[in-house]
Design a protein around this motif. Structure first.
Motif, PDB file in Angstrom:
ATOM      1  N   VAL A  32       0.860  -1.395   0.235  1.00  0.00           N
ATOM      2  CA  VAL A  32       0.000  -0.181  -0.018  1.00  0.00           C
ATOM      3  C   VAL A  32       0.926   1.602  -0.134  1.00  0.00           C
ATOM      4  CG1 VAL A  32      -1.773   1.289   1.173  1.00  0.00           C
ATOM      5  CG2 VAL A  32      -2.059  -1.072   1.104  1.00  0.00           C
ATOM      6  N   ALA A  33       1.944   1.262   0.945  1.00  0.00           N
ATOM      7  CA  ALA A  33       2.790   2.459   0.821  1.00  0.00           C
ATOM      8  C   ALA A  33       3.271   2.501  -0.462  1.00  0.00           C
ATOM      9  CB  ALA A  33       3.810   2.172   2.076  1.00  0.00           C
ATOM     10  N   ALA A  34       3.746   1.768  -1.030  1.00  0.00           N
ATOM     11  CA  ALA A  34       4.741   1.716  -2.411  1.00  0.00           C
ATOM     12  C   ALA A  34       3.542   2.265  -3.438  1.00  0.00           C
ATOM     13  CB  ALA A  34       5.088   0.321  -2.758  1.00  0.00           C
ATOM     14  N   ALA A  35       2.380   1.677  -3.480  1.00  0.00           N
ATOM     15  CA  ALA A  35       1.326   2.299  -4.311  1.00  0.00           C
ATOM     16  C   ALA A  35       1.144   3.834  -4.298  1.00  0.00           C
ATOM     17  CB  ALA A  35      -0.008   1.600  -4.219  1.00  0.00           C
ATOM     18  N   LEU A  36       1.096   4.211  -2.938  1.00  0.00           N
ATOM     19  CA  LEU A  36       0.697   5.632  -2.651  1.00  0.00           C
ATOM     20  C   LEU A  36       2.145   6.392  -3.104  1.00  0.00           C
ATOM     21  CD1 LEU A  36      -0.896   5.199   0.586  1.00  0.00           C
ATOM     22  CD2 LEU A  36      -2.029   6.033  -1.339  1.00  0.00           C
ATOM     23  N   LEU A  72     -18.306   4.066  -9.243  1.00  0.00           N
ATOM     24  CA  LEU A  72     -18.748   5.489  -9.217  1.00  0.00           C
ATOM     25  C   LEU A  72     -17.204   6.102  -9.023  1.00  0.00           C
ATOM     26  CD1 LEU A  72     -22.174   5.519  -8.215  1.00  0.00           C
ATOM     27  CD2 LEU A  72     -21.349   6.704 -10.351  1.00  0.00           C
ATOM     28  N   PRO A  73     -16.199   5.937  -9.765  1.00  0.00           N
ATOM     29  CA  PRO A  73     -14.756   6.263  -9.360  1.00  0.00           C
ATOM     30  C   PRO A  73     -14.456   7.750  -9.102  1.00  0.00           C
ATOM     31  CG  PRO A  73     -14.639   5.151 -11.574  1.00  0.00           C
ATOM     32  CD  PRO A  73     -15.942   5.336 -11.168  1.00  0.00           C
ATOM     33  N   GLY A  74     -15.145   8.483  -9.787  1.00  0.00           N
ATOM     34  CA  GLY A  74     -14.993   9.980  -9.840  1.00  0.00           C
ATOM     35  C   GLY A  74     -13.694  10.125 -10.582  1.00  0.00           C
ATOM     36  N   LYS A  75     -12.750  11.032 -10.323  1.00  0.00           N
ATOM     37  CA  LYS A  75     -11.757  11.270 -11.059  1.00  0.00           C
ATOM     38  C   LYS A  75     -10.808  10.159 -11.115  1.00  0.00           C
ATOM     39  CE  LYS A  75     -12.154  16.199 -10.711  1.00  0.00           C
ATOM     40  NZ  LYS A  75     -11.332  17.401 -10.258  1.00  0.00           N
ATOM     41  N   GLY A  76     -10.912   8.858 -10.477  1.00  0.00           N
ATOM     42  CA  GLY A  76      -9.961   7.816 -10.431  1.00  0.00           C
ATOM     43  C   GLY A  76      -8.915   7.827  -9.501  1.00  0.00           C
ATOM     44  N   TYR A  77      -9.203   8.628  -8.407  1.00  0.00           N
ATOM     45  CA  TYR A  77      -8.146   8.501  -7.397  1.00  0.00           C
ATOM     46  C   TYR A  77      -7.841   7.346  -6.577  1.00  0.00           C
ATOM     47  CZ  TYR A  77      -6.274   9.434  -2.442  1.00  0.00           C
ATOM     48  OH  TYR A  77      -5.493   9.323  -1.734  1.00  0.00           O
ATOM     49  N   TRP A  78      -8.862   6.661  -6.427  1.00  0.00           N
ATOM     50  CA  TRP A  78      -8.793   5.296  -5.883  1.00  0.00           C
ATOM     51  C   TRP A  78      -8.377   4.185  -7.030  1.00  0.00           C
ATOM     52  CZ3 TRP A  78      -8.081   5.526  -0.831  1.00  0.00           C
ATOM     53  CH2 TRP A  78      -8.611   6.246  -0.122  1.00  0.00           C
ATOM     54  N   THR A  79      -8.832   4.201  -8.121  1.00  0.00           N
ATOM     55  CA  THR A  79      -8.503   3.350  -9.101  1.00  0.00           C
ATOM     56  C   THR A  79      -7.033   3.209  -9.457  1.00  0.00           C
ATOM     57  OG1 THR A  79     -10.598   4.063 -10.161  1.00  0.00           O
ATOM     58  CG2 THR A  79      -8.864   3.041 -11.563  1.00  0.00           C
ATOM     59  N   ARG A  80      -6.315   4.198  -9.118  1.00  0.00           N
ATOM     60  CA  ARG A  80      -5.107   4.400  -9.596  1.00  0.00           C
ATOM     61  C   ARG A  80      -4.105   3.825  -8.496  1.00  0.00           C
ATOM     62  NH1 ARG A  80      -1.979   9.596 -12.409  1.00  0.00           N
ATOM     63  NH2 ARG A  80      -3.255  10.790 -11.036  1.00  0.00           N
ATOM     64  N   ILE A  81      -4.784   4.110  -7.249  1.00  0.00           N
ATOM     65  CA  ILE A  81      -3.947   3.343  -6.118  1.00  0.00           C
ATOM     66  C   ILE A  81      -4.174   2.001  -6.163  1.00  0.00           C
ATOM     67  CG2 ILE A  81      -3.694   3.184  -3.646  1.00  0.00           C
ATOM     68  CD1 ILE A  81      -4.667   6.075  -3.631  1.00  0.00           C
ATOM     69  N   PHE A  82      -5.325   1.536  -6.285  1.00  0.00           N
ATOM     70  CA  PHE A  82      -5.629   0.055  -6.398  1.00  0.00           C
ATOM     71  C   PHE A  82      -4.850  -0.501  -7.519  1.00  0.00           C
ATOM     72  CE2 PHE A  82     -10.052   0.907  -4.503  1.00  0.00           C
ATOM     73  CZ  PHE A  82      -9.680   0.216  -3.122  1.00  0.00           C
ATOM     74  N   SER A  83      -4.445   0.072  -8.581  1.00  0.00           N
ATOM     75  CA  SER A  83      -3.758  -0.591  -9.615  1.00  0.00           C
ATOM     76  C   SER A  83      -2.330  -0.800  -9.260  1.00  0.00           C
ATOM     77  CB  SER A  83      -3.745   0.495 -10.861  1.00  0.00           C
ATOM     78  OG  SER A  83      -2.754   0.026 -11.892  1.00  0.00           O
ATOM     79  N   GLY A  84      -1.759  -0.074  -8.351  1.00  0.00           N
ATOM     80  CA  GLY A  84      -0.640  -0.335  -7.884  1.00  0.00           C
ATOM     81  C   GLY A  84      -0.484  -0.998  -6.796  1.00  0.00           C
ATOM     82  N   LEU A 116      -3.175   1.993 -17.619  1.00  0.00           N
ATOM     83  CA  LEU A 116      -2.818   0.991 -16.439  1.00  0.00           C
ATOM     84  C   LEU A 116      -3.183  -0.223 -17.060  1.00  0.00           C
ATOM     85  CD1 LEU A 116      -4.683   3.003 -13.513  1.00  0.00           C
ATOM     86  CD2 LEU A 116      -2.394   2.947 -14.153  1.00  0.00           C
ATOM     87  N   PRO A 117      -2.057  -1.118 -16.967  1.00  0.00           N
ATOM     88  CA  PRO A 117      -2.328  -2.386 -17.644  1.00  0.00           C
ATOM     89  C   PRO A 117      -3.219  -3.352 -16.733  1.00  0.00           C
ATOM     90  CG  PRO A 117      -0.033  -2.552 -16.458  1.00  0.00           C
ATOM     91  CD  PRO A 117      -0.736  -0.958 -16.570  1.00  0.00           C
ATOM     92  N   ASN A 118      -3.464  -3.193 -15.687  1.00  0.00           N
ATOM     93  CA  ASN A 118      -4.446  -4.113 -15.033  1.00  0.00           C
ATOM     94  C   ASN A 118      -5.924  -3.269 -14.731  1.00  0.00           C
ATOM     95  OD1 ASN A 118      -3.384  -2.169 -13.187  1.00  0.00           O
ATOM     96  ND2 ASN A 118      -2.743  -3.534 -11.623  1.00  0.00           N
ATOM     97  N   ALA A 119      -6.216  -2.433 -15.351  1.00  0.00           N
ATOM     98  CA  ALA A 119      -7.343  -1.677 -14.969  1.00  0.00           C
ATOM     99  C   ALA A 119      -8.206  -1.214 -16.083  1.00  0.00           C
ATOM    100  CB  ALA A 119      -6.889  -0.373 -14.360  1.00  0.00           C
TER     101      ALA A 119
END
Length: 249
Positions: A32-36, A72-84, A116-119
């Motif tokens: 999680v820390a690395a993704a952030l 309903l991901p909005g601007k994708g804030y969480w999407t990008r973190i989850f990808s990592g 994102l290759p996994n999104a």
């Protein structure tokens, strides 16, 4: 996110629970820390502290290899973190319901442009959450109250929760983050102040078969006046929010 008139589209068609102790703060895993810390998301990292991202993600239990729906991901804030977080063996689906098409237009292209290759980011053809294969985590932030809008009320919430239950794996996790209303208010203010009674949420979700796992209180704010609209400049971005985790047996 502005309130979305999902209720009318989502409408379809309580059990008593022992009081549970609040969950202890979870240690933030290295992934999680690395993704952030990923420099590719530097444009959104300024929101991490306000959103208590590290603590909330640690509480959710998301991990490498998981399949996640960011609804309903909005601007994708969480999407990008989850990808990592989920990495190459996992996948993230940033989904909008058909009724949310106009909201998707604001950010769908941006999220897809991250490559994102996994999104996967898309507007679904239906209004209730759906997935081709069972997923590990269903995640929605500041959207749950919208499902009850326009007098759709409990029937719409029940249909929504049943759809989430169906798409999760056995043991899968359902996380709801939303603006808190005063306990006892129920669904009275979902379309006015855009708040929802946390206890009403807990009862509703458990009524379709989910087990309440616990709450993270990192977004609680005792100074928030629950009578204020969440878009009021006096409280916007600092509302009292609950973070609930449920599990499919």
């Amino acid at each position: 996110m502005k309130a979305i008139a999902l209720g009318l589209m989502l409408a379809a068609g309580t059990v008593a629970v022992a009081q549970q102790k609040p969950a202890a703060p979870a240690k933030v895993p290295a992934y999680v820390a690395a993704a952030l810390a990923d420099p590719a998301r530097a444009d959104q990292a300024g929101d991490d502290e306000r959103r208590q991202a590290a603590a909330v993600l640690a509480f959710s239990g998301v991990k490498p290899g998981d399949t996640v729906i960011d609804y309903l991901p909005g601007k994708g804030y969480w999407t990008r973190i989850f990808s990592g977080v989920v990495g190459p063996k996992g996948h993230v689906y940033a989904y909008w319901p058909a009724a949310g098409q106009k909201y998707a237009e604001k950010s769908l292209g941006t999220i897809q442009g991250w490559n994102l290759p996994n999104a996967t980011a898309q507007v679904q053809a239906v209004n209730l959450p759906a997935a081709d294969k069972p997923v590990d985590l269903f995640w929605t932030v500041q959207n749950y109250h919208d499902v009850a809008n326009k007098d759709a009320a409990e029937p719409a919430l029940r249909a929504f929760d049943q759809a989430v239950f169906k798409l999760l794996k056995s043991g899968g996790t359902y996380v709801i983050i939303d603006h808190a209303d005063t306990v006892g208010k129920g669904l009275a203010n979902t379309n006015t102040t855009h708040r929802i009674d946390p206890e009403a949420v807990k009862r509703q979700v458990q009524s379709v078969g989910f087990r309440f796992v616990g709450e993270s209180k990192v977004l609680r704010n005792s100074e928030d006046d629950h009578s204020k609209n969440v878009f009021d400049p006096a409280i916007r971005g600092r509302t009292d929010q609950f973070v609930y985790k449920f599990r499919k047996p």
